[in-house]
Scaffold this active site. Structure first.
Site, PDB file in Angstrom:
ATOM      1  CG  MET A   1      -1.866   1.157   1.523  1.00 45.90           C
ATOM      2  SD  MET A   1      -2.714   1.473   3.035  1.00 45.90           S
ATOM      3  CE  MET A   1      -2.336  -0.118   3.651  1.00 45.90           C
ATOM      4  N   PRO A   2       0.986   2.091  -1.043  1.00 47.36           N
ATOM      5  CG  PRO A   2       0.982   2.465  -3.474  1.00 47.36           C
ATOM      6  CD  PRO A   2       0.364   1.586  -2.559  1.00 47.36           C
ATOM      7  CB  ILE A   3       1.766   6.018   2.817  1.00 47.55           C
ATOM      8  CG1 ILE A   3       0.959   4.587   3.264  1.00 47.55           C
ATOM      9  CG2 ILE A   3       1.422   6.793   3.714  1.00 47.55           C
ATOM     10  CD1 ILE A   3       1.293   4.055   4.606  1.00 47.55           C
ATOM     11  NE  ARG A  40      -5.357   3.800   3.211  1.00 49.81           N
ATOM     12  CZ  ARG A  40      -5.892   2.888   2.310  1.00 49.81           C
ATOM     13  NH1 ARG A  40      -5.893   2.891   1.054  1.00 49.81           N
ATOM     14  NH2 ARG A  40      -6.140   1.638   2.861  1.00 49.81           N
TER      15      ARG A  40
END
Length: 61
Positions: A1-3, A40
């Site tokens: 999940m890229p933040i 995100r």
């Protein structure tokens, strides 16, 4: 999940912040082939009194 964490000086309209979130999400999703719902984006607005440029707070420039 890229933040992705974006820090910017306070004072921009909510609509512009929403546009930045949308554009960053789209770019990261396309680049990493990640579903948009996994991306995100955190936006932190920094007061001008806490943002220094050349040793001087932006609030005094």
């Amino acid at each position: 999940m890229p933040i992705i964490h974006v820090q910017m000086m306070e004072g921009r309209p909510v609509e512009k912040i929403e546009e930045v979130i949308q554009n960053i999400t789209n770019t990261v999703s396309e680049t990493l082939h990640a579903p948009k719902e996994n991306v995100r984006v955190l936006v932190t607005e920094i007061p001008k009194t806490h943002w220094g440029i050349g040793g001087v707070p932006k609030s005094k420039q």
